[in-house]
Enzyme design. Structure first.
Site, PDB file in Angstrom:
ATOM      1  N   HIS A  18       3.959  16.828  -1.318  1.00 16.03           N
ATOM      2  CA  HIS A  18       4.287  15.321  -0.789  1.00 16.03           C
ATOM      3  C   HIS A  18       4.682  14.275  -1.581  1.00 16.03           C
ATOM      4  CE1 HIS A  18       3.266  12.598   2.952  1.00 16.03           C
ATOM      5  NE2 HIS A  18       4.359  11.963   2.308  1.00 16.03           N
ATOM      6  N   HIS A  20       7.395  11.072  -2.678  1.00 14.99           N
ATOM      7  CA  HIS A  20       8.895  10.222  -2.504  1.00 14.99           C
ATOM      8  C   HIS A  20       9.398  10.154  -3.922  1.00 14.99           C
ATOM      9  CE1 HIS A  20       7.786   9.512   1.803  1.00 14.99           C
ATOM     10  NE2 HIS A  20       6.512   9.719   1.120  1.00 14.99           N
ATOM     11  N   ASN A  52      13.182  10.539   3.235  1.00 14.67           N
ATOM     12  CA  ASN A  52      13.089   9.210   3.798  1.00 14.67           C
ATOM     13  C   ASN A  52      13.899   8.460   2.635  1.00 14.67           C
ATOM     14  OD1 ASN A  52      10.826   9.316   2.175  1.00 14.67           O
ATOM     15  ND2 ASN A  52      10.133   7.516   3.236  1.00 14.67           N
ATOM     16  N   ASP A 110       8.588  12.482   7.611  1.00  5.04           N
ATOM     17  CA  ASP A 110       8.027  11.741   6.874  1.00  5.04           C
ATOM     18  C   ASP A 110       8.494  10.373   6.654  1.00  5.04           C
ATOM     19  OD1 ASP A 110       5.281  10.854   5.832  1.00  5.04           O
ATOM     20  OD2 ASP A 110       6.263  10.957   3.784  1.00  5.04           O
ATOM     21  N   HIS A 137       4.112  12.992   9.850  1.00  2.41           N
ATOM     22  CA  HIS A 137       3.687  11.982   9.184  1.00  2.41           C
ATOM     23  C   HIS A 137       2.265  11.598  10.071  1.00  2.41           C
ATOM     24  CE1 HIS A 137       3.154   7.839   7.566  1.00  2.41           C
ATOM     25  NE2 HIS A 137       3.145   7.437   8.776  1.00  2.41           N
ATOM     26  N   HIS A 190      -0.863  13.895   4.944  1.00  2.24           N
ATOM     27  CA  HIS A 190      -1.784  12.431   4.545  1.00  2.24           C
ATOM     28  C   HIS A 190      -2.862  12.460   5.509  1.00  2.24           C
ATOM     29  CE1 HIS A 190       1.056  10.567   6.797  1.00  2.24           C
ATOM     30  NE2 HIS A 190       1.921  10.075   5.731  1.00  2.24           N
ATOM     31  N   ASP A 263       1.346  12.065  -1.890  1.00  2.00           N
ATOM     32  CA  ASP A 263       2.168  11.017  -1.097  1.00  2.00           C
ATOM     33  C   ASP A 263       2.507   9.880  -2.320  1.00  2.00           C
ATOM     34  OD1 ASP A 263       3.428   9.677   0.666  1.00  2.00           O
ATOM     35  OD2 ASP A 263       1.677   8.880   1.732  1.00  2.00           O
ATOM     36  N   HIS A 267       7.281   1.980  -5.661  1.00  2.00           N
ATOM     37  CA  HIS A 267       8.379   0.981  -5.298  1.00  2.00           C
ATOM     38  C   HIS A 267       8.050   0.263  -6.647  1.00  2.00           C
ATOM     39  CE1 HIS A 267       8.056   1.868  -0.925  1.00  2.00           C
ATOM     40  NE2 HIS A 267       6.808   1.999  -0.852  1.00  2.00           N
TER      41      HIS A 267
HETATM   42  C1  NCD Z   1       5.945   6.228   2.120  1.00  4.58           C
HETATM   43  C2  NCD Z   1       7.128   5.844   1.634  1.00  4.58           C
HETATM   44  O1  NCD Z   1       6.719   4.892   0.778  1.00  4.58           O
HETATM   45  O2  NCD Z   1       8.071   6.445   1.603  1.00  4.58           O
HETATM   46  N1  NCD Z   1       4.841   5.334   2.233  1.00  4.58           N
HETATM   47  C3  NCD Z   1       3.573   5.643   2.217  1.00  4.58           C
HETATM   48  O3  NCD Z   1       2.840   4.330   2.461  1.00  4.58           O
HETATM   49  N2  NCD Z   1       3.144   6.652   2.650  1.00  4.58           N
HETATM   50  C4  NCD Z   1       6.328   6.575   3.586  1.00  4.58           C
HETATM   51  C5  NCD Z   1       5.469   7.585   4.242  1.00  4.58           C
HETATM   52  O4  NCD Z   1       4.838   8.422   3.498  1.00  4.58           O
HETATM   53  O5  NCD Z   1       5.018   7.563   5.460  1.00  4.58           O
HETATM   54 ZN    ZN Z   2       3.911   9.488   5.807  1.00  7.73          ZN
HETATM   55 ZN    ZN Z   3       5.049  10.298   2.484  1.00 10.66          ZN
END
Ligand code: NCD
Ligand code: ZN
Ligand code: ZN
Length: 381
Positions: A18, A20, A52, A110, A137, A190, A263, A267
């Site tokens: 997991h 991003h 996503n 997710d 999610h 998560h 996860d 950002h």
């Molecule tokens: C995730 C993201 O930034 O894409 N953010 C988060 O706080 N976990 C999205 C997600 O995992 O649902």
């Molecule tokens: Zn999530």
């Molecule tokens: Zn996530």
């Protein structure tokens, strides 16, 4: 070729279910190069990326392009998760069979939680017929509402909108029932609350094919961290209470939790420096996950159990072969320095998100070397 392991401990490379990685479309936050280099530096040999992105990863061509690009880079191996539904929101299932053929590792909602129980049922039936996992999610969006932190004593004191544990438990209960109905494999992402963990435990006892992961931040941080109103600690699902964190640790020990997953949600610094109400959700952690958990919980869990939660546990969730070191085969392995303490220094991160809730903390267990498919993907200088 002789590689200097620098006296460390050799283990199978870690598996991340997991992360991003933000490609395509959100490269200002992270891209395959920075994200997979960060993963290799964190000791990971394989990463499942979340879909996503912009556009959402819901078509075979994008899945193929991501895998090809990652192979060229030579850091951690990429296994993209594809969206369960078109655009990840709608009623219409994605073309799961062709996505599987293209190399998608799993299907997920997710980041853009799907609300429709019937769509999940159809998705589980379709994915199940392909032998694929659906990961969810698992938060009820209408209960979550505008919550920016855990709903409880601390959110009330701070006057901040809360997201109740019930939003997770309600959704986990529903999704386990749907998994039971279809017989297809459901993975809860998560998982953050004691209540939801009990639901998974009960589901497993009933023989429902449900698995779950927990994240480093839910084990090591609580809603108390929000007292400084710092959006660094804003994440979905939110940081909960110490009672929940302790309960999750018990779940690691007793086997209810199948694996650890970060996860990793990068950002930009500017986005995360906004006020709590405006900043996006997410904590980056792929470069610190193993050292953090080894330092904090190594004694309680033991090395073998902790490594299994980072490797074999994830493989079993996916139905992949047990990770191991086969003589004569190109290796996916990590060499860990279990003893030397070094502070977390976000300035040295490969990730574009050069900040961390654990900055400055002295940790042990840093990777010295990561081999992916027999090639050096990371070596500490
Ligand atoms: C995730 C993201 O930034 O894409 N953010 C988060 O706080 N976990 C999205 C997600 O995992 O649902
Ligand atoms: Zn999530
Ligand atoms: Zn996530």
């Amino acid at each position: 070729q002789i590689i200097d392991g620098q006296g460390g401990t050799v283990a199978p490379a870690l598996i991340e279910l997991h992360a991003h990685l933000r490609e395509p479309g959100q490269e200002v936050k992270e891209d395959l190069e920075s994200g997979l280099a960060a993963a290799a530096a964190g000791g990971y040999g394989t990463v499942v990326s979340m879909p996503n992105t912009s556009p959402v990863v819901d078509d075979p061509a994008t899945v193929r392009a991501l895998i090809e690009k990652a192979n060229r880079l030579g850091f951690a191996r990429l296994r993209p998760a594809a969206a369960l539904t078109r655009g990840q929101l709608g009623e219409q299932l994605a073309e799961l069979a062709t996505l599987k053929e293209a190399g998608a590792a799993m299907f997920t909602d997710d980041g853009r939680t799907n609300e429709d129980a019937r769509v999940l049922r159809l998705g589980l039936e379709y994915a199940g017929s392909l032998g694929m996992v659906v990961s969810v999610h698992a938060e009820d969006a209408s209960l979550r509402q505008g919550g920016v932190m855990n709903e409880g004593v601390v959110s009330e004191e701070l006057g901040l909108p809360g997201n109740p544990g019930a939003a997770e438990a309600a959704r986990v209960a529903r999704d386990i029932e749907i998994a039971a109905l279809t017989g297809a494999r459901l993975h809860i992402q998560h998982l953050s609350t004691a209540r939801a963990l009990d639901l998974v435990r009960e589901g497993k006892r009933r023989g429902v094919p449900v698995t779950c992961e927990v994240c480093p931040h839910h084990l090591t941080l609580t809603d108390e961290a929000l007292r400084g109103f710092d959006a660094m600690y804003k994440v979905a699902p939110p940081l909960r209470t110490q009672v929940d964190a302790d309960y999750l640790l018990q779940g690691l020990l007793d086997g209810t939790v199948d694996c650890l997953a970060t996860d990793h949600a990068p950002h930009t610094r500017a986005e995360k420096e906004q006020d709590l109400l405006s900043a996006p959700f997410g904590i980056p952690s792929i470069e610190v996950a193993f050292p953090l958990l080894w330092t904090r919980f190594g004694e309680q869990l033991g090395l073998e159990k902790l490594l299994d939660l980072f490797t074999g546990g994830a493989a079993r969730v996916m139905g992949w072969p047990e990770p191991g070191l086969e003589p004569g085969q190109p290796a996916d392995l990590v060499v860990l320095d279990l003893n030397t303490e070094r502070p977390v220094d976000p300035a040295t991160f490969r990730s574009k998100a050069k900040f961390s809730p654990w900055a400055g903390q002295p940790l042990r267990g840093w990777p010295l070397l990561t081999l992916v498919n027999g090639q050096v993907a990371y070596q500490r200088q």
